[in-house]
Each structure stands twice: as C-alpha cells, then as structure tokens.
Scaffold this motif. Structure first.
Motif, short mmCIF file in Angstrom:
data_model
loop_
_atom_site.label_atom_id
_atom_site.label_comp_id
_atom_site.label_asym_id
_atom_site.label_seq_id
_atom_site.Cartn_x
_atom_site.Cartn_y
_atom_site.Cartn_z
N ARG A 198 0.81 -1.21 0.00
CA ARG A 198 0.00 0.00 0.00
C ARG A 198 0.85 1.26 0.00
O ARG A 198 0.38 2.33 -0.42
CB ARG A 198 -0.94 -0.02 1.23
CG ARG A 198 -1.75 1.26 1.44
CD ARG A 198 -2.70 1.53 0.28
NE ARG A 198 -3.36 2.83 0.42
CZ ARG A 198 -2.89 3.97 -0.07
NH1 ARG A 198 -1.73 4.00 -0.72
NH2 ARG A 198 -3.58 5.10 0.07
N CYS A 199 2.09 1.17 0.47
CA CYS A 199 2.92 2.37 0.61
C CYS A 199 3.32 2.94 -0.74
O CYS A 199 3.93 2.26 -1.57
CB CYS A 199 4.18 2.04 1.41
SG CYS A 199 3.91 1.68 3.14
N ASP A 200 2.99 4.21 -0.95
CA ASP A 200 3.50 4.92 -2.12
C ASP A 200 4.95 5.34 -1.91
O ASP A 200 5.69 5.55 -2.87
CB ASP A 200 2.64 6.16 -2.40
CG ASP A 200 1.21 5.78 -2.75
OD1 ASP A 200 1.03 5.13 -3.80
OD2 ASP A 200 0.30 6.11 -1.98
N LEU A 201 5.35 5.47 -0.64
CA LEU A 201 6.71 5.85 -0.28
C LEU A 201 7.01 5.33 1.12
O LEU A 201 6.17 5.42 2.01
CB LEU A 201 6.86 7.38 -0.30
CG LEU A 201 8.16 7.97 0.25
CD1 LEU A 201 9.35 7.61 -0.64
CD2 LEU A 201 8.05 9.49 0.39
N VAL A 202 8.21 4.77 1.28
CA VAL A 202 8.72 4.40 2.60
C VAL A 202 9.97 5.24 2.85
O VAL A 202 10.81 5.39 1.96
CB VAL A 202 9.06 2.90 2.69
CG1 VAL A 202 9.60 2.55 4.08
CG2 VAL A 202 7.84 2.04 2.37
#
Length: 280
Positions: free
Chosen positions: A173-177
């Motif tokens: 789900r993460c667009d950015l980590v």
C-alpha cells in the motif's frame, strides 16, 4: 509556488521528551553526572506534523494523549504550531507518552519510549480525503498503521521507524517508505518496495525504486546540536516536496536542507522556514 502547500495528515505518536544532555553517552551500568535536564514536546508523529505545518503545509494530527498536564502541554504545542488537533484523542486511562532521551555533546542520542496513550487509540470515526497525504510511523500500534493504510485513498507514506518486520499488505500500500540506512538494512523487504527514500546522515540521501537507486542528493555541512527531530523534519519536507511534483533529486535536496536546519536546533520540534526557502 502557492501560499498553501499540500495537506498532510500524520497518524502517530505524541510524547513528552525528557532530555538529559551530557558530555558523552553512558555505557551499560555506568552513571554519568553533570547532566542538564530539559523537557519539550516530541514524538515522531507530533514532530512530523509540526514540521509540515511550519514548512507551510496544511497539517492534521491523529493520535492520543493522556488526560493530564503533559497531554494538555502537547496539545497546546501542536495547536500553536498550526496543526489541526481535532482528531487527537484525550484518554482518561492512560498517561501521555514519554520519551527518556540522553544526548551527548555531538548530538548523538539514546532513547527509551514509554508509549502510554499512544498504545490506546484507534481510527474509529476518522476519515481521510483523496487529496490528503497520510504519513505514519511505527511508534504506534501496527494495527493502527494498517488501518490507516486501508482507510487512506491518497498518497500513503510510512516512516518505518523503529525498524520491524512489515506485513506485505502494508508495504504494497505504501507509495513511499522513508528510513535511515540502519533501518533499510534491518528491513530486507524494502529492497522490493516500489519507492524508498534512505537517509545517510552526513552522506545525504537517496531514492530507490524496487531496490534500484534512481536519485541521490548530498547533505549540507552543519554544526550538530540535536539529531532527535532531524529525521522527522526530513520526512515532512520530502512528502511536501514530492506532492508538489518536484523530481526526486530536487525533493531529496530540499528535505536534506530542512534536516540540516533541524540538527542545528536543540528542539525536537525545531523552528523551520517555509519550504520554498529550501528549494534550490
């Protein structure tokens, strides 16, 4: 650039930071005298929400404090920085979270977090708009972070700190980590994540797509006063810069500049300029 930056909603921790400043950090079993004690608002979530507001973004905080003097102090600090605190729960049964921090003369630190109310809140009744960027960390329950990921339909960011194993559903789900270099090594699954920003302290930062480095930016040389809030300021700045549509390298450079400003300030929630100040 317009006067209002994108909206950032932070789901995360709110702590009172109790800070002992000493010449050096103690070793196991050692007692060091001559420290100076201070207390100030902190918590990774609150730090990021305050940074987003001070950089000029529309900032909302979702978290919890205890029904105590420390909680009232934390709410006042958030509000005075321009953060919307309508969704911060005040819990009768828990104390406000506290971080016990030792900082040496070089700005290095040791931290023990006592989560208190940070462990007791949920996202029941909370909603996220499609234009909100949602920024989470791991100082609150993983179940809360997963619920935020499921409820958010917009840009979703995880600052994966402190490092732990992450469910596949959350990573997907993460667009950015966002992580530091140590956290990047401790979470092998990040090598396959779609987009990861990694900070390297004095060596700057880099962006990785599915494990391949696609951008990097150097750090500015600065005198370090306190590193506690620097990573949080970096996170807020990077999210705002990327949501403005800046390319990776320019967004990293701006976030590095914000982080450099932050380490020169003794506070966990440092004074910052608006984001345009940091855009090269």
């Amino acid at each position: 650039m317009g006067t209002q930056l994108p909206a950032v909603t932070v789901v995360g921790s709110i702590n009172l930071d109790m800070i002992a400043t000493t010449d050096r950090l103690p070793t196991a079993g050692e007692t060091i005298g001559g420290g100076v004690l201070s207390q100030q608002p902190g918590g990774k979530g609150a730090n990021q929400a305050v940074a987003a507001a001070r950089l000029g973004g529309s900032s909302r905080m979702i978290g919890a404090v205890g029904n105590d003097a420390q909680g009232r102090l934390m709410l006042e600090a958030l509000s005075s920085a321009g953060v919307d605190t309508a969704d911060v729960a005040v819990l009768d049964g828990d104390a406000t979270g506290t971080a016990l921090i030792v900082v040496d003369r070089d700005g290095e630190n040791q931290i023990v977090v006592c989560p208190g109310a940070n462990s007791g809140f949920s996202l029941e009744g909370v909603s996220f708009g499609p234009d909100e960027s949602v920024l989470c960390q791991l100082e609150v329950g993983l179940d809360v972070v997963l619920e935020a990921a499921r409820k958010s339909s917009g840009f979703f960011v995880l600052n994966a700190a402190p490092a732990m194993d992450l469910p596949a559903e959350l990573l997907e789900r993460c667009d950015l980590v966002i992580v530091n270099e140590t956290e990047y090594e401790l979470i092998p699954a990040l090598a396959d994540a779609k987009l990861v920003a990694v900070t390297y302290g004095k060596n700057g930062s880099a962006m990785f797509e599915h494990g391949r480095k696609v951008a990097k930016a150097p750090a500015a040389a600065v005198t370090v006063a306190n590193t506690i809030g620097a990573g949080d300021a970096f996170c807020a700045a990077l999210v705002l810069a990327l949501r403005l549509g800046l390319p990776y390298q320019r967004a990293l450079a701006a976030a590095n500049a914000v982080g450099a400003d932050a380490v020169g300030d003794d506070a966990s929630q440092p004074v910052l300029g608006r984001l345009e100040k940091y855009l090269a």
